[in-house]
Design a protein around this motif. Structure first.
Motif, PDB file in Angstrom:
ATOM      1  N   PHE A 184       0.802  -1.206   0.000  1.00  0.00           N
ATOM      2  CA  PHE A 184       0.000   0.000   0.000  1.00  0.00           C
ATOM      3  C   PHE A 184       0.845   1.271   0.000  1.00  0.00           C
ATOM      4  O   PHE A 184       1.946   1.305   0.544  1.00  0.00           O
ATOM      5  N   ASP A 185       0.287   2.308  -0.578  1.00  0.00           N
ATOM      6  CA  ASP A 185       0.908   3.632  -0.555  1.00  0.00           C
ATOM      7  C   ASP A 185       0.390   4.437   0.631  1.00  0.00           C
ATOM      8  O   ASP A 185       1.106   5.269   1.193  1.00  0.00           O
ATOM      9  N   ILE A 186      -0.872   4.194   0.977  1.00  0.00           N
ATOM     10  CA  ILE A 186      -1.556   4.933   2.041  1.00  0.00           C
ATOM     11  C   ILE A 186      -2.254   3.920   2.944  1.00  0.00           C
ATOM     12  O   ILE A 186      -2.797   2.934   2.458  1.00  0.00           O
ATOM     13  N   LEU A 187      -2.252   4.188   4.239  1.00  0.00           N
ATOM     14  CA  LEU A 187      -3.068   3.407   5.164  1.00  0.00           C
ATOM     15  C   LEU A 187      -4.304   4.233   5.512  1.00  0.00           C
ATOM     16  O   LEU A 187      -4.198   5.389   5.919  1.00  0.00           O
ATOM     17  N   GLY A 188      -5.471   3.617   5.353  1.00  0.00           N
ATOM     18  CA  GLY A 188      -6.718   4.325   5.572  1.00  0.00           C
ATOM     19  C   GLY A 188      -7.156   4.311   7.029  1.00  0.00           C
ATOM     20  O   GLY A 188      -6.940   3.335   7.745  1.00  0.00           O
ATOM     21  N   HIS A 189      -7.729   5.408   7.460  1.00  0.00           N
ATOM     22  CA  HIS A 189      -8.369   5.587   8.781  1.00  0.00           C
ATOM     23  C   HIS A 189      -7.822   4.647   9.851  1.00  0.00           C
ATOM     24  O   HIS A 189      -8.511   3.738  10.320  1.00  0.00           O
ATOM     25  N   ILE A 190      -6.591   4.872  10.281  1.00  0.00           N
ATOM     26  CA  ILE A 190      -5.867   3.876  11.083  1.00  0.00           C
ATOM     27  C   ILE A 190      -6.431   3.644  12.485  1.00  0.00           C
ATOM     28  O   ILE A 190      -6.065   2.656  13.131  1.00  0.00           O
ATOM     29  N   ASP A 191      -7.306   4.509  12.973  1.00  0.00           N
ATOM     30  CA  ASP A 191      -7.914   4.264  14.287  1.00  0.00           C
ATOM     31  C   ASP A 191      -9.427   4.084  14.175  1.00  0.00           C
ATOM     32  O   ASP A 191     -10.164   4.281  15.143  1.00  0.00           O
ATOM     33  N   ALA A 192      -9.896   3.664  13.011  1.00  0.00           N
ATOM     34  CA  ALA A 192     -11.344   3.638  12.750  1.00  0.00           C
ATOM     35  C   ALA A 192     -12.105   2.619  13.577  1.00  0.00           C
ATOM     36  O   ALA A 192     -13.329   2.709  13.668  1.00  0.00           O
ATOM     37  N   ILE A 193     -11.426   1.665  14.188  1.00  0.00           N
ATOM     38  CA  ILE A 193     -12.154   0.680  14.996  1.00  0.00           C
ATOM     39  C   ILE A 193     -12.884   1.339  16.166  1.00  0.00           C
ATOM     40  O   ILE A 193     -13.842   0.798  16.716  1.00  0.00           O
ATOM     41  N   LYS A 194     -12.460   2.535  16.538  1.00  0.00           N
ATOM     42  CA  LYS A 194     -13.130   3.245  17.631  1.00  0.00           C
ATOM     43  C   LYS A 194     -14.436   3.896  17.169  1.00  0.00           C
ATOM     44  O   LYS A 194     -15.179   4.427  17.998  1.00  0.00           O
ATOM     45  N   HIS A 205     -10.121  10.583  11.507  1.00  0.00           N
ATOM     46  CA  HIS A 205      -9.292   9.378  11.635  1.00  0.00           C
ATOM     47  C   HIS A 205      -7.965   9.664  10.944  1.00  0.00           C
ATOM     48  O   HIS A 205      -7.962   9.901   9.743  1.00  0.00           O
ATOM     49  N   PRO A 206      -6.830   9.650  11.650  1.00  0.00           N
ATOM     50  CA  PRO A 206      -6.762   9.490  13.092  1.00  0.00           C
ATOM     51  C   PRO A 206      -6.996  10.817  13.811  1.00  0.00           C
ATOM     52  O   PRO A 206      -6.995  11.879  13.190  1.00  0.00           O
ATOM     53  N   SER A 207      -7.153  10.748  15.110  1.00  0.00           N
ATOM     54  CA  SER A 207      -7.380  11.930  15.919  1.00  0.00           C
ATOM     55  C   SER A 207      -6.124  12.794  15.956  1.00  0.00           C
ATOM     56  O   SER A 207      -5.021  12.342  15.630  1.00  0.00           O
ATOM     57  N   THR A 208      -6.277  14.041  16.378  1.00  0.00           N
ATOM     58  CA  THR A 208      -5.147  14.980  16.342  1.00  0.00           C
ATOM     59  C   THR A 208      -4.012  14.572  17.279  1.00  0.00           C
ATOM     60  O   THR A 208      -2.843  14.843  16.984  1.00  0.00           O
ATOM     61  N   ASP A 209      -4.318  13.899  18.396  1.00  0.00           N
ATOM     62  CA  ASP A 209      -3.231  13.475  19.279  1.00  0.00           C
ATOM     63  C   ASP A 209      -2.372  12.404  18.606  1.00  0.00           C
ATOM     64  O   ASP A 209      -1.148  12.367  18.792  1.00  0.00           O
ATOM     65  N   ILE A 210      -3.005  11.550  17.792  1.00  0.00           N
ATOM     66  CA  ILE A 210      -2.236  10.557  17.036  1.00  0.00           C
ATOM     67  C   ILE A 210      -1.439  11.236  15.936  1.00  0.00           C
ATOM     68  O   ILE A 210      -0.272  10.896  15.690  1.00  0.00           O
ATOM     69  N   LEU A 211      -2.035  12.215  15.294  1.00  0.00           N
ATOM     70  CA  LEU A 211      -1.317  12.950  14.244  1.00  0.00           C
ATOM     71  C   LEU A 211      -0.083  13.658  14.807  1.00  0.00           C
ATOM     72  O   LEU A 211       0.964  13.727  14.148  1.00  0.00           O
ATOM     73  N   GLU A 212      -0.203  14.162  16.011  1.00  0.00           N
ATOM     74  CA  GLU A 212       0.952  14.826  16.639  1.00  0.00           C
ATOM     75  C   GLU A 212       2.110  13.846  16.812  1.00  0.00           C
ATOM     76  O   GLU A 212       3.267  14.173  16.541  1.00  0.00           O
ATOM     77  N   ARG A 213       1.810  12.637  17.243  1.00  0.00           N
ATOM     78  CA  ARG A 213       2.850  11.626  17.390  1.00  0.00           C
ATOM     79  C   ARG A 213       3.351  11.143  16.023  1.00  0.00           C
ATOM     80  O   ARG A 213       4.523  10.790  15.873  1.00  0.00           O
ATOM     81  N   ALA A 214       2.468  11.140  15.038  1.00  0.00           N
ATOM     82  CA  ALA A 214       2.875  10.769  13.678  1.00  0.00           C
ATOM     83  C   ALA A 214       3.909  11.748  13.151  1.00  0.00           C
ATOM     84  O   ALA A 214       4.874  11.352  12.475  1.00  0.00           O
ATOM     85  N   ALA A 215       3.730  13.026  13.446  1.00  0.00           N
ATOM     86  CA  ALA A 215       4.710  14.028  13.029  1.00  0.00           C
ATOM     87  C   ALA A 215       6.061  13.745  13.670  1.00  0.00           C
ATOM     88  O   ALA A 215       7.111  13.850  13.024  1.00  0.00           O
ATOM     89  N   TYR A 216       6.045  13.356  14.943  1.00  0.00           N
ATOM     90  CA  TYR A 216       7.290  13.048  15.656  1.00  0.00           C
ATOM     91  C   TYR A 216       8.023  11.884  15.004  1.00  0.00           C
ATOM     92  O   TYR A 216       9.266  11.871  14.938  1.00  0.00           O
ATOM     93  N   HIS A 217       7.258  10.905  14.510  1.00  0.00           N
ATOM     94  CA  HIS A 217       7.867   9.715  13.911  1.00  0.00           C
ATOM     95  C   HIS A 217       8.058   9.847  12.395  1.00  0.00           C
ATOM     96  O   HIS A 217       8.321   8.853  11.718  1.00  0.00           O
ATOM     97  N   ASN A 218       7.928  11.054  11.889  1.00  0.00           N
ATOM     98  CA  ASN A 218       8.145  11.331  10.462  1.00  0.00           C
ATOM     99  C   ASN A 218       7.252  10.497   9.549  1.00  0.00           C
ATOM    100  O   ASN A 218       7.678  10.014   8.493  1.00  0.00           O
ATOM    101  N   VAL A 219       6.029  10.316   9.968  1.00  0.00           N
ATOM    102  CA  VAL A 219       5.059   9.606   9.139  1.00  0.00           C
ATOM    103  C   VAL A 219       4.486  10.590   8.122  1.00  0.00           C
ATOM    104  O   VAL A 219       4.032  11.676   8.489  1.00  0.00           O
ATOM    105  N   ALA A 220       4.499  10.208   6.855  1.00  0.00           N
ATOM    106  CA  ALA A 220       3.936  11.071   5.812  1.00  0.00           C
ATOM    107  C   ALA A 220       2.413  11.069   5.904  1.00  0.00           C
ATOM    108  O   ALA A 220       1.807  10.060   6.269  1.00  0.00           O
ATOM    109  N   VAL A 221       1.811  12.199   5.568  1.00  0.00           N
ATOM    110  CA  VAL A 221       0.354  12.296   5.643  1.00  0.00           C
ATOM    111  C   VAL A 221      -0.223  12.751   4.302  1.00  0.00           C
ATOM    112  O   VAL A 221       0.432  13.438   3.521  1.00  0.00           O
TER     113      VAL A 221
END
Length: 268
Positions: A155-165, A208-224
């Protein structure tokens, strides 16, 4: 550059409008790129259309690709139409899916986990009388599948990674301890995640994902990247500007789109 990489249409059985309607909506909303990414068929099924309310029939995949490619040419010069697909991730069938997708000129593939522990994540009945320990196990299984999908290279993109909530907000507390590792896996895999603005229609609300997850994604250099996950043409590009501003505040400098399975960067 304004874009939306996650849109559906009536072929999947639970969206409204034709592909052309979504392209026209994108033009009206000032988008330069529109990605068409309807739900992939259940490719491992011997039944042509296993669930008409969820995904297109196996036999419709070539027709879907041909229609998007036709519209790509028809709208050239007005808007760039990108050929995508939202694929379920079934580890036991990964090679089958990979081989079939290789036959088509996709610009990108979104990998989404919709089925976990044998049930659809948006099946509200799965949460009836669920106990705390089961919620913990459900969270572990789900994020394990997210990690495996990132590692698969499909995959190039992962969809709605916290959608189970979505219809079980209480599971969020069990997702949180596992998200740091999950984001590390995604970051090292080179796979992007989408900011999907359809969560507001579910019990959990928000993106999806929530902003707190996005903040950590930025820390881990995850592309959005961005995806409205629109199932009606009127939602194409929904909240795009709000998402852009939020990502800037969270520390992101750019987001991405895909053409011919190659990532392109756009400054925020």
């Amino acid at each position: 550059m304004k874009f939306d990489l996650h849109t559906h249409h009536d072929r999947c059985g639970h969206a409204e409008g034709k592909i052309r309607d979504y392209i026209e909506a994108a033009i009206a909303n000032g988008l330069q790129f529109i990605g068409i990414s309807d739900h992939s068929p259940f490719l491992a099924s011997e039944v042509n259309q296993l669930n008409p309310a969820i995904a297109m029939a196996n036999s419709e995949l070539p027709e879907y690709v041909a229609e998007v490619l036709h519209l790509k040419e028809q709208y050239r010069g007005k808007i760039e139409v990108l050929l995508g697909i939202e694929s379920d991730f079934f580890p036991e069938h990964a090679e089958l899916y990979r081989g079939i997708y290789a036959k088509y000129p996709f610009d990108y593939i979104i990998g989404s986990v919709h089925v976990s522990n044998g049930k659809h994540i948006f099946d509200k009945t799965r949460w009836d009388n669920v106990e705390e320990q089961q919620l913990k196990q459900e969270a572990e299984t789900y994020l394990g599948l997210i990690q495996a999908s990132a590692k698969s290279g499909m995959f190039d993109i992962l969809g709605h990674i916290d959608a189970i909530k979505g219809f079980c907000p209480a599971i969020s507390q069990h997702l949180s301890p596992l998200l740091e590792q999950t984001l590390q896996v995604i970051g090292s895999s080179g796979t992007a995640i989408e900011v999907n603005t359809s969560g507001k229609f579910k019990a959990s609300g928000g993106w999806h994902p929530s902003t707190d997850i996005l903040e950590r994604a930025a820390y881990h250099n995850v592309a959005v990247t961005f995806g409205s996950d629109s199932h009606v043409p009127e939602r194409v590009g929904d909240e795009w500007e709000t998402v852009r501003e939020t990502l800037k505040q969270l520390g992101f400098k750019e987001w991405t789109f895909f053409r011919e399975r190659k990532r392109h960067h756009i400054p925020l």
